[in-house]
Design a protein around this motif. Structure first.
Motif, PDB file in Angstrom:
ATOM      1  N   HIS A  65      36.990  34.990  34.489  1.00  0.00           N
ATOM      2  CA  HIS A  65      37.571  35.603  33.294  1.00  0.00           C
ATOM      3  C   HIS A  65      39.099  35.589  33.336  1.00  0.00           C
ATOM      4  O   HIS A  65      39.749  35.486  32.284  1.00  0.00           O
ATOM      5  CB  HIS A  65      37.057  37.038  33.139  1.00  0.00           C
ATOM      6  CG  HIS A  65      35.636  37.109  32.657  1.00  0.00           C
ATOM      7  ND1 HIS A  65      34.576  37.382  33.492  1.00  0.00           N
ATOM      8  CD2 HIS A  65      35.096  36.912  31.429  1.00  0.00           C
ATOM      9  CE1 HIS A  65      33.450  37.368  32.794  1.00  0.00           C
ATOM     10  NE2 HIS A  65      33.739  37.087  31.545  1.00  0.00           N
ATOM     11  N   ARG A  66      39.684  35.664  34.528  1.00  0.00           N
ATOM     12  CA  ARG A  66      41.144  35.609  34.606  1.00  0.00           C
ATOM     13  C   ARG A  66      41.649  34.207  34.277  1.00  0.00           C
ATOM     14  O   ARG A  66      42.701  34.052  33.649  1.00  0.00           O
ATOM     15  CB  ARG A  66      41.616  36.061  35.993  1.00  0.00           C
ATOM     16  CG  ARG A  66      41.369  37.550  36.220  1.00  0.00           C
ATOM     17  CD  ARG A  66      42.086  38.114  37.415  1.00  0.00           C
ATOM     18  NE  ARG A  66      41.819  39.549  37.513  1.00  0.00           N
ATOM     19  CZ  ARG A  66      42.453  40.492  36.848  1.00  0.00           C
ATOM     20  NH1 ARG A  66      43.419  40.161  36.009  1.00  0.00           N
ATOM     21  NH2 ARG A  66      42.131  41.774  36.983  1.00  0.00           N
TER      22      ARG A  66
ATOM     23  N   ASP B  30      46.362  37.267  38.484  1.00  0.00           N
ATOM     24  CA  ASP B  30      46.067  36.146  37.589  1.00  0.00           C
ATOM     25  C   ASP B  30      46.677  34.837  38.062  1.00  0.00           C
ATOM     26  O   ASP B  30      46.014  33.801  38.092  1.00  0.00           O
ATOM     27  CB  ASP B  30      46.587  36.464  36.172  1.00  0.00           C
ATOM     28  CG  ASP B  30      45.917  37.691  35.578  1.00  0.00           C
ATOM     29  OD1 ASP B  30      44.745  37.922  35.915  1.00  0.00           O
ATOM     30  OD2 ASP B  30      46.558  38.402  34.790  1.00  0.00           O
TER      31      ASP B  30
ATOM     32  N   ARG C 143      35.112  37.575  38.238  1.00  0.00           N
ATOM     33  CA  ARG C 143      36.434  38.084  37.853  1.00  0.00           C
ATOM     34  C   ARG C 143      37.439  36.943  37.752  1.00  0.00           C
ATOM     35  O   ARG C 143      38.242  36.885  36.807  1.00  0.00           O
ATOM     36  CB  ARG C 143      36.909  39.127  38.871  1.00  0.00           C
ATOM     37  CG  ARG C 143      38.273  39.720  38.523  1.00  0.00           C
ATOM     38  CD  ARG C 143      38.757  40.722  39.548  1.00  0.00           C
ATOM     39  NE  ARG C 143      37.982  41.942  39.522  1.00  0.00           N
ATOM     40  CZ  ARG C 143      37.198  42.350  40.506  1.00  0.00           C
ATOM     41  NH1 ARG C 143      37.077  41.603  41.599  1.00  0.00           N
ATOM     42  NH2 ARG C 143      36.538  43.487  40.423  1.00  0.00           N
ATOM     43  N   SER C 144      37.418  36.027  38.717  1.00  0.00           N
ATOM     44  CA  SER C 144      38.328  34.880  38.664  1.00  0.00           C
ATOM     45  C   SER C 144      38.057  34.024  37.437  1.00  0.00           C
ATOM     46  O   SER C 144      38.986  33.500  36.808  1.00  0.00           O
ATOM     47  CB  SER C 144      38.177  34.034  39.930  1.00  0.00           C
ATOM     48  OG  SER C 144      38.609  34.747  41.069  1.00  0.00           O
TER      49      SER C 144
ATOM     50  N   ASN D   5      36.107  41.698  29.004  1.00  0.00           N
ATOM     51  CA  ASN D   5      35.326  40.465  29.169  1.00  0.00           C
ATOM     52  C   ASN D   5      34.568  40.105  27.889  1.00  0.00           C
ATOM     53  O   ASN D   5      34.477  38.937  27.515  1.00  0.00           O
ATOM     54  CB  ASN D   5      34.345  40.633  30.337  1.00  0.00           C
ATOM     55  CG  ASN D   5      35.066  40.738  31.673  1.00  0.00           C
ATOM     56  OD1 ASN D   5      36.245  40.398  31.774  1.00  0.00           O
ATOM     57  ND2 ASN D   5      34.368  41.193  32.690  1.00  0.00           N
TER      58      ASN D   5
ATOM     59  N   ASP E 135      41.951  38.659  44.113  1.00  0.00           N
ATOM     60  CA  ASP E 135      41.076  38.279  43.006  1.00  0.00           C
ATOM     61  C   ASP E 135      41.537  38.905  41.692  1.00  0.00           C
ATOM     62  O   ASP E 135      41.190  38.423  40.620  1.00  0.00           O
ATOM     63  CB  ASP E 135      39.643  38.719  43.324  1.00  0.00           C
ATOM     64  CG  ASP E 135      38.609  37.833  42.640  1.00  0.00           C
ATOM     65  OD1 ASP E 135      38.900  36.638  42.466  1.00  0.00           O
ATOM     66  OD2 ASP E 135      37.539  38.339  42.281  1.00  0.00           O
ATOM     67  N   ARG E 136      42.308  39.995  41.776  1.00  0.00           N
ATOM     68  CA  ARG E 136      42.780  40.687  40.577  1.00  0.00           C
ATOM     69  C   ARG E 136      44.146  40.184  40.107  1.00  0.00           C
ATOM     70  O   ARG E 136      44.676  40.698  39.120  1.00  0.00           O
ATOM     71  CB  ARG E 136      42.848  42.191  40.835  1.00  0.00           C
ATOM     72  CG  ARG E 136      41.480  42.867  40.896  1.00  0.00           C
ATOM     73  CD  ARG E 136      41.598  44.288  41.443  1.00  0.00           C
ATOM     74  NE  ARG E 136      40.387  45.062  41.201  1.00  0.00           N
ATOM     75  CZ  ARG E 136      39.301  45.022  41.975  1.00  0.00           C
ATOM     76  NH1 ARG E 136      39.281  44.229  43.037  1.00  0.00           N
ATOM     77  NH2 ARG E 136      38.241  45.772  41.702  1.00  0.00           N
TER      78      ARG E 136
ATOM     79  N   GLU F  15      42.598  47.092  37.009  1.00  0.00           N
ATOM     80  CA  GLU F  15      41.476  46.814  36.126  1.00  0.00           C
ATOM     81  C   GLU F  15      41.439  47.750  34.925  1.00  0.00           C
ATOM     82  O   GLU F  15      41.232  47.331  33.789  1.00  0.00           O
ATOM     83  CB  GLU F  15      40.154  46.942  36.910  1.00  0.00           C
ATOM     84  CG  GLU F  15      39.932  45.844  37.927  1.00  0.00           C
ATOM     85  CD  GLU F  15      39.531  44.530  37.286  1.00  0.00           C
ATOM     86  OE1 GLU F  15      38.826  44.559  36.261  1.00  0.00           O
ATOM     87  OE2 GLU F  15      39.938  43.474  37.792  1.00  0.00           O
TER      88      GLU F  15
ATOM     89  N   SER G 264      34.699  33.757  41.717  1.00  0.00           N
ATOM     90  CA  SER G 264      33.957  34.962  41.331  1.00  0.00           C
ATOM     91  C   SER G 264      33.967  35.102  39.809  1.00  0.00           C
ATOM     92  O   SER G 264      34.709  34.402  39.103  1.00  0.00           O
ATOM     93  CB  SER G 264      34.599  36.198  41.960  1.00  0.00           C
ATOM     94  OG  SER G 264      35.899  36.411  41.417  1.00  0.00           O
TER      95      SER G 264
END
Length: 498
Positions: free
Chosen positions: A465-466, A384, A462-463, A433, A381-382, A321, A460
């Motif tokens: 935005h990815r 891509d 995070r997902s 973001n 989740d991190r 991150e 989520s």
């Protein structure tokens, strides 16, 4: 004059704080003491310095010698202080003009014969000396590394006698410049993507990952080409920029001399699954960079991902991150950059043949769940892009590989990255973001599609935005100003394999 000051540098992570080496000669019984929080290696320099001065043809003063390494609260380690200590003693005893030392900084380990040996951290120290507007005298091997810093004034020396002759204006040392970069290989030849049979989806995912700097996880049975694809990713990445090259070489210079690798390609690190957490992220009593920092501006490839210890994998979450790693120990702290591109590969189950077109899987549902649970949800989740690499039919295997070459793919990747740098000054994977919200430029139809996907797939934030970052990269590859509905749908499809 019985007192002299020589400037040198310590190492604290990527920083190189100034150290003033003060040498004082006093009457009394001959003695040699070093103060100022020296490590064992620094204390042992007394014998190396004495022998080097005598073997170089200079007089070692038979007096009470006190060397102070200031500031006293900064730990001093390694043999890099040998050369400034020897020069300080020679200046205090009148064998060097002390006024000549004001515009120089020195670092180097001395051999008993007076030879100057390589040290760690040369690039970081030379850059700090440049900012202080002083020239730097280094061992010859280290000085060549600083050719990347065109504004730095660096001199290379092989022996203590050569340094003294330079400071006494008898025989000047040669300055290092960018012409010395030819000493290092300009490019390493990586395997070509043309060798890969089939796997069009995986090839496309690899190109997307290269174009936007995205992380990628490949899942599939043994022998389907996951490792083969990962090893060809460096060949389709654009070369390092000048700024990135300085950062990468600075990290390499922190390693022991025999482990340093200076090249102009992007780093590719592939640690074994038995690697410890400290080896992966860095650490130790004197914190050193780990694999994630050595993969800075390059690729960290983790093959057989579930075979890594789960605690080892969890330490990747914060660096993925933030792009940096903070190492804190009782006595020392260090911060290293870690903007690496994570590429991982795994089997779909313990036996590896879940979903295979020919061989049947022998694993129970509980064993498959346990195997996949070795990779935590927050880590997944991190990542891509998550894709399946299926087994190839026999007809594809017996045909000669005639896929697109790495050279042509690299041209498209470089073009897509150029659009990103022109628009935002960084690749899409590094967008915050807030920057992403302003830059993504999603069409109304695409927003509705993405909103439906978030609700249906329980994604989520995070997902979300990815997926946006991947869609923005797909739009850049298509040379589209806005992110369309097709880009969103394709980006979602690359995150559903697991």
């Amino acid at each position: 004059m019985s007192w002299a000051v020589v400037y040198s540098r310590a190492l604290a992570g990527m920083a190189a704080p100034l150290v003033e080496v003060e040498a004082h000669l006093a009457n009394g019984l001959p003695a040699f003491s070093i103060v100022g929080l020296p490590d064992t290696e620094v204390k042992e320099s007394r014998d190396r310095v004495r022998a080097a001065i005598i073997q170089s043809g200079f007089d070692f003063p038979a007096k009470k010698i006190t060397v102070n390494l200031a500031p006293a609260d900064l730990p001093k380690e390694s043999g890099r202080f040998d050369l400034p200590i020897a020069i300080g003693i020679l200046a205090a005893s009148g064998q060097i003009d002390p006024s000549a030392l004001q515009t120089y900084e020195l670092a180097g380990e001395l051999g008993l014969s007076g030879q100057i040996r390589p040290i760690r951290g040369a690039i970081a120290m030379a850059e700090a000396a440049r900012q202080a507007q002083r020239a730097f005298i280094l061992p010859q091997d280290n000085a060549f590394q600083t050719a990347l810093l065109p504004e730095a004034q660096v001199f290379g020396a092989d022996t203590l006698a050569a340094v003294v002759a330079h400071l006494n204006y008898e025989q000047p040392l040669k300055a290092i410049n960018t012409e010395h970069l030819h000493q290092y290989p300009t490019e390493i030849s990586y395997p070509d993507m043309a060798d890969v049979c089939g796997q069009q989806t995986a090839r496309l995912a690899l190109e997307i990952a290269a174009a936007g700097g995205h992380s990628l996880l490949m899942s599939g049975p043994p022998g389907t080409g996951k490792s083969m694809l990962a090893q060809r990713l460096p060949g389709i990445l654009p070369p390092l920029t000048a700024t990135e090259l300085v950062s990468v070489w600075s990290l390499q210079s922190l390693l022991p001399h025999g482990q340093q690798q200076y090249q102009q390609n992007r780093p590719f690190r592939s640690p074994h699954h038995s690697t410890s957490a400290v080896a992966l992220v860095g650490g130790g009593s004197d914190p050193r960079p780990g694999e994630i920092s050595l993969a800075h501006h390059g690729i960290l490839f983790l093959d057989e991902l579930p075979e890594f210890d789960r605690k080892v994998l969890e330490v990747l979450r914060e660096p993925l991150e933030s792009g940096e790693i903070h190492i804190s120990r009782a006595a020392r702290q260090a911060t290293y950059p870690a903007k690496f591109q994570l590429i991982a590969a795994m089997n779909p189950c313990p036996c590896g043949y879940l979903g295979h077109s020919v061989r049947a899987c022998r694993c129970t549902p509980e064993a498959i769940v346990r195997y996949r649970n070795k990779i935590s949800g927050p880590l997944l989740d991190r990542i891509d892009l998550i894709i399946e690499v299926p087994s190839l039919p026999a007809s594809d295997l017996i045909q000669q590989a005639d896929g697109e070459s790495s050279c042509s793919i690299r041209e498209r990747v470089s073009t897509a990255r150029a659009r990103q740098y022109q628009r935002q000054g960084k690749i899409n994977a590094q967008l915050s973001n807030r920057e992403l919200d302003n830059i993504a430029r999603i069409s109304r139809e695409a927003k509705q599609t993405l909103a439906g996907a978030i609700e249906k797939l329980s994604l989520s934030a995070r997902s979300f935005h990815r997926i946006l970052r991947i869609a923005r990269t797909l739009a850049d590859m298509d040379d589209n100003h806005d992110v369309g509905n097709g880009h969103i749908l394709r980006a979602i499809s690359f995150r559903r394999a697991l």
